[in-house]
Design a protein around this motif. Sequence first.
Motif, PDB file in Angstrom:
ATOM      1  N   LYS A 223       0.844  -1.193   0.000  1.00  0.00           N
ATOM      2  CA  LYS A 223       0.000   0.000   0.000  1.00  0.00           C
ATOM      3  C   LYS A 223       0.877   1.240   0.000  1.00  0.00           C
ATOM      4  CE  LYS A 223      -3.736   2.258   2.612  1.00  0.00           C
ATOM      5  NZ  LYS A 223      -4.589   2.170   3.827  1.00  0.00           N
ATOM      6  N   LEU A 224       0.610   2.132  -0.954  1.00  0.00           N
ATOM      7  CA  LEU A 224       1.248   3.438  -0.996  1.00  0.00           C
ATOM      8  C   LEU A 224       0.254   4.460  -0.445  1.00  0.00           C
ATOM      9  CD1 LEU A 224       2.700   3.369  -4.641  1.00  0.00           C
ATOM     10  CD2 LEU A 224       3.820   2.624  -2.533  1.00  0.00           C
ATOM     11  N   ASP A 225       0.741   5.354   0.405  1.00  0.00           N
ATOM     12  CA  ASP A 225      -0.160   6.373   0.957  1.00  0.00           C
ATOM     13  C   ASP A 225      -0.669   7.299  -0.149  1.00  0.00           C
ATOM     14  OD1 ASP A 225       0.096   5.410   3.502  1.00  0.00           O
ATOM     15  OD2 ASP A 225       1.630   6.863   4.123  1.00  0.00           O
ATOM     16  N   GLU A 226      -1.845   7.849   0.057  1.00  0.00           N
ATOM     17  CA  GLU A 226      -2.369   8.847  -0.879  1.00  0.00           C
ATOM     18  C   GLU A 226      -1.390  10.018  -0.960  1.00  0.00           C
ATOM     19  OE1 GLU A 226      -6.288  10.075   0.028  1.00  0.00           O
ATOM     20  OE2 GLU A 226      -7.180   8.069  -0.143  1.00  0.00           O
ATOM     21  N   PHE A 228       1.395   9.923  -2.512  1.00  0.00           N
ATOM     22  CA  PHE A 228       2.766   9.395  -2.574  1.00  0.00           C
ATOM     23  C   PHE A 228       3.568  10.194  -3.604  1.00  0.00           C
ATOM     24  CE2 PHE A 228       6.030   6.483  -4.135  1.00  0.00           C
ATOM     25  CZ  PHE A 228       6.530   5.949  -2.956  1.00  0.00           C
ATOM     26  N   THR A 257       7.908   3.908  -9.425  1.00  0.00           N
ATOM     27  CA  THR A 257       6.999   5.051  -9.504  1.00  0.00           C
ATOM     28  C   THR A 257       7.823   6.251  -9.958  1.00  0.00           C
ATOM     29  OG1 THR A 257       7.302   5.807  -7.217  1.00  0.00           O
ATOM     30  CG2 THR A 257       5.657   4.086  -7.613  1.00  0.00           C
ATOM     31  N   THR A 287      -2.849   4.366  -5.259  1.00  0.00           N
ATOM     32  CA  THR A 287      -2.466   4.877  -3.943  1.00  0.00           C
ATOM     33  C   THR A 287      -3.672   4.872  -3.013  1.00  0.00           C
ATOM     34  OG1 THR A 287      -2.922   7.176  -4.570  1.00  0.00           O
ATOM     35  CG2 THR A 287      -0.690   6.352  -4.943  1.00  0.00           C
ATOM     36  N   GLU A 355       8.051   9.190   3.580  1.00  0.00           N
ATOM     37  CA  GLU A 355       7.043   8.217   3.169  1.00  0.00           C
ATOM     38  C   GLU A 355       7.044   7.003   4.082  1.00  0.00           C
ATOM     39  OE1 GLU A 355       4.879   8.705   0.891  1.00  0.00           O
ATOM     40  OE2 GLU A 355       5.710  10.137  -0.546  1.00  0.00           O
ATOM     41  N   LEU A 357       5.701   3.026   3.456  1.00  0.00           N
ATOM     42  CA  LEU A 357       5.122   2.013   2.572  1.00  0.00           C
ATOM     43  C   LEU A 357       4.768   0.806   3.424  1.00  0.00           C
ATOM     44  CD1 LEU A 357       7.221   3.743   0.803  1.00  0.00           C
ATOM     45  CD2 LEU A 357       7.033   1.850  -0.828  1.00  0.00           C
TER      46      LEU A 357
END
Length: 369
Positions: A223-226, A228, A257, A287, A355, A357
């Motif tokens: 999961k990538l945070d909103e 990102f 990315t 994201t 960040e 992850l």
Amino acid sequence: MKKLLFICLWLTAHYIFVSCNDDSDEGNPPVLTDISVSTTTNEIHWTNSNELTTAIEEALTYHYGEAKENEVDKPLTFNTDTTQVIASIAFKPAFENVYTDENTTNNAVTITLVKTNIPLAPVTLQADGPGETYELITSVLAPGANPIETPDCNHADFGRHIDEVFDNELNAYVFRFHMHTSPDNDRCINFDRQRNEIKTYDQSPENLKGTEDETVVYKWKFKLDEGFQSSSNFTHIHQLKSVGGDLESMPIYTLTTRKSNPDRLELRYAETDKQITLAQTPLAPLTGVWLDVTETITYSTSGNYKIEIKNVNDDTVLFSYAKTGIVNWRPGASFVRPKWGIYRSLINENDLRDETLHYTDFSIQEVKK
């Protein structure tokens, strides 16, 4: 005189005996009959030699006509890579003049052989709760060694850069990877980039290394945070890297990315020392949601590759790519290893932010050659 007479009589008798036998042979021409072989299937799937032998025996039926089974040969002829077998029937040389086969078009059948690979039990890595996270990762990926590459050395006051937290959406513990724009770097070795990754490598068990002509299935969730933020240079979140040979510094495949308009996720590939983009998609839909990844690769100079990324919530496929006949094995390589985490360039540091992850449910499953 008597001796000469005896010899003449013997020769006469012998001539008569041979002539009678010749007359007997001419009076018994070869027996007309029909020998044949048939099969109940044109394709056999097999996993081992014993299973293959049994399947062939069960598929074939031989017909001997007027002949006896011990008067014929029934050879099986396999091609060099065991993808085909020809079953045939013919009279043994001693009986070729005794019988005549009326129909030779049914004396052979061809069966395609398809070897079915047996997947081994997957090796899995799952978070189990706070504390001893590095020890847990090590116990699976490289017992007694160090499969973790973090920026801890330059940011010791933060503590370990991989920990475990409970995720309410998955209702399970997950791994959390931290990355800070400052002061994190690449293991106090490189200072123009940052790395926080886990991997398999030469100290890992053999069944966690991809070897030539082997198929491996990698699975994980992440999961990538909103919001990102990616570097315009590179931000790798997964790599497959070969070990050995002149090209080992260049990953074969990466999920990267990249800052763009819009930001995107790229699947990058390098047959040699130059990378190309095989596929890409806007990053935003990937994201803020848990993603489920399945990556299947055959390590060969003419291999196969497939990846699929789905939304965990509804199984919607958000990204996919597949290709056959692609070079997945490099000269001089001894094995290929996976890496997960975040590895990004600091050249355009202003594009980045701190960040986190999240990863979980790592799985590596070898398939027998």
